[in-house]
Scaffold this motif. Structure first.
Motif, PDB file in Angstrom:
ATOM      1  N   GLU A 240       0.838  -1.194   0.000  1.00 58.36           N
ATOM      2  CA  GLU A 240       0.000   0.000   0.000  1.00 58.36           C
ATOM      3  C   GLU A 240       0.875   1.246   0.000  1.00 58.36           C
ATOM      4  O   GLU A 240       1.996   1.236   0.503  1.00 58.36           O
ATOM      5  CB  GLU A 240      -0.971   0.029   1.172  1.00 58.36           C
ATOM      6  CG  GLU A 240      -0.348  -0.013   2.531  1.00 58.36           C
ATOM      7  CD  GLU A 240      -0.082  -1.420   3.022  1.00 58.36           C
ATOM      8  OE1 GLU A 240       0.788  -1.535   3.893  1.00 58.36           O
ATOM      9  OE2 GLU A 240      -0.685  -2.380   2.556  1.00 58.36           O
ATOM     10  N   HIS A 241       0.328   2.287  -0.599  1.00 60.33           N
ATOM     11  CA  HIS A 241       1.017   3.578  -0.667  1.00 60.33           C
ATOM     12  C   HIS A 241      -0.023   4.618  -1.059  1.00 60.33           C
ATOM     13  O   HIS A 241      -1.066   4.288  -1.623  1.00 60.33           O
ATOM     14  CB  HIS A 241       2.142   3.527  -1.705  1.00 60.33           C
ATOM     15  CG  HIS A 241       3.139   4.629  -1.546  1.00 60.33           C
ATOM     16  ND1 HIS A 241       2.918   5.899  -2.004  1.00 60.33           N
ATOM     17  CD2 HIS A 241       4.364   4.644  -0.967  1.00 60.33           C
ATOM     18  CE1 HIS A 241       3.966   6.661  -1.725  1.00 60.33           C
ATOM     19  NE2 HIS A 241       4.857   5.914  -1.094  1.00 60.33           N
TER      20      HIS A 241
ATOM     21  N   ALA B 119       2.586   2.101  -5.085  1.00 56.63           N
ATOM     22  CA  ALA B 119       2.013   0.891  -4.487  1.00 56.63           C
ATOM     23  C   ALA B 119       2.289  -0.312  -5.391  1.00 56.63           C
ATOM     24  O   ALA B 119       2.659  -1.391  -4.902  1.00 56.63           O
ATOM     25  CB  ALA B 119       0.515   1.059  -4.273  1.00 56.63           C
TER      26      ALA B 119
END
Length: 151
Positions: A104-105, A111
């Motif tokens: 996740e980002h 991501a």
């Protein structure tokens, strides 16, 4: 444009991706230079064009397709200000049965690249596929006889 390097440092690259706010040509070049094994000059014109036009999501997806042909994007979701990306070797299996890689980002291309780094790290540490073969036997030195009754 991108140099192939045998020196791999996935932990440092993962830290750089976590701290980055957006993709840059330098970051993509570093990721390609330090992780790619299948980056031949002839087949990379598409990725180089995507990087030059700053199409970061398409470049990350093309990099996954080129470098990790056995992995596919299983899920991309946006929740609570972060992009969640999952890569899988078996996307047709149910979620609870598959061992996918999730990252996740706040930025979608980052991501995807984080998931790519983890998948490439797992591909490097996994065992090479075994080749199973049927045991070879030598033919018996006997003659064949027909035992059918044709009367």
């Amino acid at each position: 444009m991108f140099a192939l390097s045998k020196f791999r440092e996935p932990a440092v690259l993962a830290d750089r991706l976590r701290s980055a706010h957006a993709s840059t040509p330098e970051l993509m070049s570093e990721i390609i230079g330090k992780t790619c094994r299948r980056f031949p000059p002839g087949r990379t014109a598409r990725i180089e064009r995507l990087i030059a036009t700053e199409a970061w999501t398409d470049a990350a997806l093309a990099l996954i397709e080129l470098e990790l042909p056995r992995w596919q994007v299983r899920r991309i979701a946006y929740d609570d200000g972060e992009w969640h990306c999952a890569l899988s070797r078996h996307p047709g299996l149910p979620d609870w049965f598959d061992q996918s890689i999730e990252a996740e980002h706040g930025d979608l291309p980052l991501a995807l690249l984080s998931a790519y780094l983890e998948a490439s790290r797992q591909a490097d540490t996994s065992e090479p596929p075994r080749r199973f073969s049927v045991p070879q036997t030598s033919p018996l030195p006997t003659e064949c006889l027909c035992c059918d009754n044709f009367s």
